[in-house]
Design an enzyme around this catalytic site. Sequence first.
Site, PDB file in Angstrom:
ATOM      1  N   ASP A 139      60.592  18.013  46.227  1.00 46.05           N
ATOM      2  CA  ASP A 139      60.793  18.321  44.869  1.00 46.05           C
ATOM      3  C   ASP A 139      60.401  17.671  43.694  1.00 46.05           C
ATOM      4  O   ASP A 139      59.940  17.331  43.751  1.00 46.05           O
ATOM      5  CB  ASP A 139      62.789  18.261  44.664  1.00 46.05           C
ATOM      6  CG  ASP A 139      63.643  19.037  43.831  1.00 46.05           C
ATOM      7  OD1 ASP A 139      62.530  20.465  43.255  1.00 46.05           O
ATOM      8  OD2 ASP A 139      64.568  19.300  43.664  1.00 46.05           O
ATOM      9  N   HIS A 146      65.804  18.207  33.104  1.00 48.01           N
ATOM     10  CA  HIS A 146      65.470  17.875  34.872  1.00 48.01           C
ATOM     11  C   HIS A 146      65.013  16.595  34.760  1.00 48.01           C
ATOM     12  O   HIS A 146      65.569  15.631  34.778  1.00 48.01           O
ATOM     13  CB  HIS A 146      64.998  19.112  35.451  1.00 48.01           C
ATOM     14  CG  HIS A 146      64.905  18.475  36.381  1.00 48.01           C
ATOM     15  ND1 HIS A 146      64.240  19.255  37.833  1.00 48.01           N
ATOM     16  CD2 HIS A 146      65.532  18.092  37.560  1.00 48.01           C
ATOM     17  CE1 HIS A 146      65.393  18.589  38.967  1.00 48.01           C
ATOM     18  NE2 HIS A 146      65.376  17.584  38.473  1.00 48.01           N
ATOM     19  N   ARG A 155      66.680   4.758  34.636  1.00 51.17           N
ATOM     20  CA  ARG A 155      65.458   3.808  33.167  1.00 51.17           C
ATOM     21  C   ARG A 155      66.212   4.583  31.988  1.00 51.17           C
ATOM     22  O   ARG A 155      65.698   5.131  31.464  1.00 51.17           O
ATOM     23  CB  ARG A 155      63.806   4.242  33.623  1.00 51.17           C
ATOM     24  CG  ARG A 155      62.997   3.647  34.301  1.00 51.17           C
ATOM     25  CD  ARG A 155      61.748   4.264  34.679  1.00 51.17           C
ATOM     26  NE  ARG A 155      61.734   5.803  34.503  1.00 51.17           N
ATOM     27  CZ  ARG A 155      61.622   6.669  35.409  1.00 51.17           C
ATOM     28  NH1 ARG A 155      62.271   5.971  36.964  1.00 51.17           N
ATOM     29  NH2 ARG A 155      61.355   8.141  34.811  1.00 51.17           N
TER      30      ARG A 155
END
Length: 189
Positions: A139, A146, A155
Site C-alpha cells: 500500500d 494519511h 513517531r
Amino acid sequence: MTNINKLNETHDLTLKSWVTSANQANSDFPIQNLPFAIFRRAGSNEAFRGGVAIGDQVVDLACVAENKLFSGDAALAAQACTQPTLNQFMGMGSDYASALRLALSRALREGADKSLESCLLAQSDIEFELPATIGDYTDFYTSIHHATSVGKLFRPDNPLLPNYKWVPIGYHRSFILDRAYLVRPSIVR
C-alpha cells in the site's frame, strides 16, 4: 478509459427491480449497485461461490451458470464466478465484468422475465468469505493527511518524514480473515 469506467445503462437512476427490497429508499443494494461477493448458505458445507447483492437478496452465480441463463461473455464470466474466489473472474478483464453486470441488470429490472428468481437467496441466510486470494500487497500513502495520521502512530514528535513529498512511501500489508469479525466498513454502508 476502460469499459469498467464508462457509465452505461446499468447506472440509470430511473431503473427499478422486480426484487422489491432493492427499490426501498434505504437499500444498500439497488439495481444500480450490484456488488460481487463470495458466499455460501450459513452453517452449510457447500462450496463458497460468487454472488451479487440485490436488495436483501443475493443472486447465486453458480445457479445462473448451471442453468445457462446468460450467453456469450456474460455466461463465461458467470462460470468464472462459480469458483471459491473471484480471482479468475477479475483476471478476465473489464469487458467480461461489464457483460455480466449488464446481463444481471437487464434480468433484474422491472418487466424482465424473472428467470433469476430461482437463483436468489436471502442475505440473512448466507455467510461470506474473503472474495480473492491475495498473494502479496503493498500500500502507498495517498495523501499528506494519511501519511501524517499513520506517522503519528510511530513517531508522535515527527510524524511526517521529510522525504514524503519526493519519494513514494509504501508499506507491506498482510491479510488475515476472521469470519467472526467480518464487518462491512461503515463508510460504504
